[in-house]
Design an enzyme around this catalytic site. Structure first.
Site, PDB file in Angstrom:
ATOM      1  N   ASN A 174      69.806 -18.845  66.631  1.00  0.00           N
ATOM      2  CA  ASN A 174      69.092 -17.847  67.480  1.00  0.00           C
ATOM      3  C   ASN A 174      67.825 -17.546  66.697  1.00  0.00           C
ATOM      4  O   ASN A 174      67.916 -17.129  65.533  1.00  0.00           O
ATOM      5  CB  ASN A 174      69.983 -16.629  67.577  1.00  0.00           C
ATOM      6  CG  ASN A 174      69.808 -15.732  68.785  1.00  0.00           C
ATOM      7  OD1 ASN A 174      70.410 -14.676  68.798  1.00  0.00           O
ATOM      8  ND2 ASN A 174      69.071 -16.127  69.792  1.00  0.00           N
ATOM      9  N   CYS A 228      69.448  -6.631  69.380  1.00  0.00           N
ATOM     10  CA  CYS A 228      69.667  -8.047  69.075  1.00  0.00           C
ATOM     11  C   CYS A 228      70.390  -8.130  67.727  1.00  0.00           C
ATOM     12  O   CYS A 228      69.823  -7.755  66.697  1.00  0.00           O
ATOM     13  CB  CYS A 228      68.318  -8.770  69.001  1.00  0.00           C
ATOM     14  SG  CYS A 228      68.473 -10.499  68.588  1.00  0.00           S
ATOM     15  N   ASN A 232      73.779 -10.303  79.756  1.00  0.00           N
ATOM     16  CA  ASN A 232      74.017 -11.573  79.055  1.00  0.00           C
ATOM     17  C   ASN A 232      75.395 -12.064  79.485  1.00  0.00           C
ATOM     18  O   ASN A 232      76.254 -11.256  79.871  1.00  0.00           O
ATOM     19  CB  ASN A 232      73.965 -11.331  77.541  1.00  0.00           C
ATOM     20  CG  ASN A 232      72.625 -10.750  77.124  1.00  0.00           C
ATOM     21  OD1 ASN A 232      71.632 -11.465  77.042  1.00  0.00           O
ATOM     22  ND2 ASN A 232      72.585  -9.446  76.891  1.00  0.00           N
ATOM     23  N   GLU A 239      71.527 -16.047  77.724  1.00  0.00           N
ATOM     24  CA  GLU A 239      70.869 -14.788  77.334  1.00  0.00           C
ATOM     25  C   GLU A 239      69.838 -14.303  78.355  1.00  0.00           C
ATOM     26  O   GLU A 239      68.906 -15.024  78.719  1.00  0.00           O
ATOM     27  CB  GLU A 239      70.150 -14.942  75.985  1.00  0.00           C
ATOM     28  CG  GLU A 239      71.021 -14.516  74.820  1.00  0.00           C
ATOM     29  CD  GLU A 239      70.212 -14.181  73.595  1.00  0.00           C
ATOM     30  OE1 GLU A 239      69.283 -13.335  73.680  1.00  0.00           O
ATOM     31  OE2 GLU A 239      70.509 -14.772  72.542  1.00  0.00           O
ATOM     32  N   ARG A 240      70.052 -13.045  78.775  1.00  0.00           N
ATOM     33  CA  ARG A 240      69.054 -12.340  79.585  1.00  0.00           C
ATOM     34  C   ARG A 240      67.728 -12.309  78.820  1.00  0.00           C
ATOM     35  O   ARG A 240      67.726 -12.101  77.626  1.00  0.00           O
ATOM     36  CB  ARG A 240      69.555 -10.922  79.819  1.00  0.00           C
ATOM     37  CG  ARG A 240      68.593  -9.985  80.496  1.00  0.00           C
ATOM     38  CD  ARG A 240      69.130  -8.586  80.625  1.00  0.00           C
ATOM     39  NE  ARG A 240      69.220  -7.902  79.332  1.00  0.00           N
ATOM     40  CZ  ARG A 240      69.451  -6.592  79.224  1.00  0.00           C
ATOM     41  NH1 ARG A 240      69.653  -5.851  80.296  1.00  0.00           N
ATOM     42  NH2 ARG A 240      69.524  -6.030  78.030  1.00  0.00           N
ATOM     43  N   CYS A 242      74.463 -15.694  69.900  1.00  0.00           N
ATOM     44  CA  CYS A 242      74.055 -14.360  70.358  1.00  0.00           C
ATOM     45  C   CYS A 242      74.916 -13.358  69.590  1.00  0.00           C
ATOM     46  O   CYS A 242      76.137 -13.326  69.767  1.00  0.00           O
ATOM     47  CB  CYS A 242      74.278 -14.232  71.871  1.00  0.00           C
ATOM     48  SG  CYS A 242      73.834 -12.608  72.496  1.00  0.00           S
ATOM     49  N   GLY A 243      74.270 -12.543  68.749  1.00  0.00           N
ATOM     50  CA  GLY A 243      75.021 -11.655  67.850  1.00  0.00           C
ATOM     51  C   GLY A 243      75.755 -10.543  68.582  1.00  0.00           C
ATOM     52  O   GLY A 243      76.953 -10.313  68.349  1.00  0.00           O
ATOM     53  N   THR A 244      75.049  -9.834  69.481  1.00  0.00           N
ATOM     54  CA  THR A 244      75.740  -8.784  70.238  1.00  0.00           C
ATOM     55  C   THR A 244      76.781  -9.422  71.160  1.00  0.00           C
ATOM     56  O   THR A 244      77.804  -8.817  71.484  1.00  0.00           O
ATOM     57  CB  THR A 244      74.741  -7.970  71.091  1.00  0.00           C
ATOM     58  OG1 THR A 244      73.923  -8.880  71.867  1.00  0.00           O
ATOM     59  CG2 THR A 244      73.867  -7.086  70.225  1.00  0.00           C
TER      60      THR A 244
HETATM   61  N1  LIG Z   1      68.786 -11.136  75.201  1.00  0.00           N
HETATM   62  C1  LIG Z   1      69.496  -9.894  74.866  1.00  0.00           C
HETATM   63  C2  LIG Z   1      68.934  -9.279  73.565  1.00  0.00           C
HETATM   64  C3  LIG Z   1      69.122 -10.209  72.400  1.00  0.00           C
HETATM   65  C4  LIG Z   1      70.572 -10.448  72.133  1.00  0.00           C
HETATM   66  C5  LIG Z   1      70.883 -11.583  71.166  1.00  0.00           C
HETATM   67  N2  LIG Z   1      69.797 -12.433  70.752  1.00  0.00           N
HETATM   68  C6  LIG Z   1      71.651 -11.066  69.971  1.00  0.00           C
HETATM   69  O1  LIG Z   1      71.660 -11.718  68.917  1.00  0.00           O
HETATM   70  O2  LIG Z   1      72.302  -9.998  70.127  1.00  0.00           O
HETATM   71  C7  LIG Z   1      69.326  -8.891  75.984  1.00  0.00           C
HETATM   72  O3  LIG Z   1      68.254  -8.834  76.579  1.00  0.00           O
HETATM   73  O4  LIG Z   1      70.280  -8.152  76.233  1.00  0.00           O
END
Ligand SMILES: N[C@H](CCC[C@H](N)C(=O)O)C(=O)O
Length: 263
Positions: free
Chosen positions: A13, A76, A173, A192-193, A202-204
């Site tokens: 990412n 993020c 997401n 991913e949104r 994607c961490g979250t």
């Molecule tokens: N695209 C996600 C934010 C980044 C999440 C992702 N890159 C992570 O590592 O959490 C959103 O708009 O909700």
């Protein structure tokens, strides 16, 4: 103007990181941020992160996150981990960090191998029904437990959910998950949104998957391993009924290159 930037990636990412303590980049300049993230006309990244002076007492810095579409977005997790590594490289921190992002305060630690452990927000509002789950770990995540995750067209199936009436204009997401033979390990692929495509991690998202897997008794582990296309992450937590606290996201965060771009 020539803008100095640093390119980081956390399990694939990837992010443009800018030291914005002198406010060189305007948070309203959606067009510039979108171009900087463009993989043909710019540097190329899933998102862009501004490191800014802290507002909160005791913080080392502030995090402002933008998706590749140029719009400021919610938290993020991988970006937060990369920001800790960036702050260490800038000499702002050594091994521990305190910072504030759009979802609130975060603590983090970084070791000599650039493994960053980031504390995420507590979670207690979890929707679960059959093989579907929804929860917000700083960003919203729809989760589909499946048994053929590597065969899916994540971009097509993820977009269909993200733009469905269930999520209206705010979107979500979308994570597709498959349990492995190991009791504590899951494979995760994420749409991913704001990138509007599959990302390599994607961490979250993996944080949401780990909590949803435990909450639905798909694992009893309180430290869950997540295999993503860009590598491996782990999520640990303390669970008490629907309350998940002391939630930590751990994995590598690496500098790829630094540079200057005309803008
Ligand atoms: N695209 C996600 C934010 C980044 C999440 C992702 N890159 C992570 O590592 O959490 C959103 O708009 O909700």
């Amino acid at each position: 103007m020539r803008l100095q930037f640093f390119k980081y990636q956390g399990t694939g990412n990837d992010f443009v990181m800018i030291d914005n303590r002198n406010n060189i980049v305007s948070k309203n300049d959606t067009k510039l941020i979108n171009r900087l993230c463009d993989r043909k006309f710019g540097i190329g990244a899933d998102g862009l992160i501004l490191l800014e002076h802290p507002d909160a007492e005791g913080d080392d810095f502030k995090m402002v996150y933008f998706n590749a579409d140029g719009n400021e977005s919610t938290m993020c997790g991988n970006g937060g981990r990369c920001l800790v590594a960036f702050a260490k490289m800038l000499g702002i921190i050594e091994t521990e960090a305190n910072f504030t992002a759009i979802d609130g305060p975060h603590k983090a630690s970084i070791d000599k191998n650039d493994i960053v452990n980031l504390q995420m927000q507590n979670v207690s509002d979890i929707y679960q029904s059959g093989n579907i789950a929804f929860l917000d770990t700083g960003s919203p995540h729809h989760i589909v437990f499946t048994d053929n995750v590597n065969e899916l067209d994540v971009k097509e199936e993820g977009a269909a959910i993200r733009y469905s009436t269930d999520y209206k204009e705010k979107g979500t997401n979308v994570n597709f998950v498959e349990k492995t033979e190991a009791e504590d390990t899951f494979i995760v692929r994420t749409y991913e949104r704001g990138v509007e495509d599959e990302t390599l991690a994607c961490g979250t998202g993996v944080t949401a998957v780990a909590i949803a897997a435990h909450h639905s008794n798909r694992t009893k582990a309180s430290e869950v391993k997540l295999q993503v296309p860009g590598g491996s992450l782990s999520v640990s937590f303390k669970a008490d009924g629907n309350n998940y606290q002391d939630v930590w996201l751990k994995g590598p965060a690496k500098l790829v290159f630094k540079g200057e771009i005309a803008c």
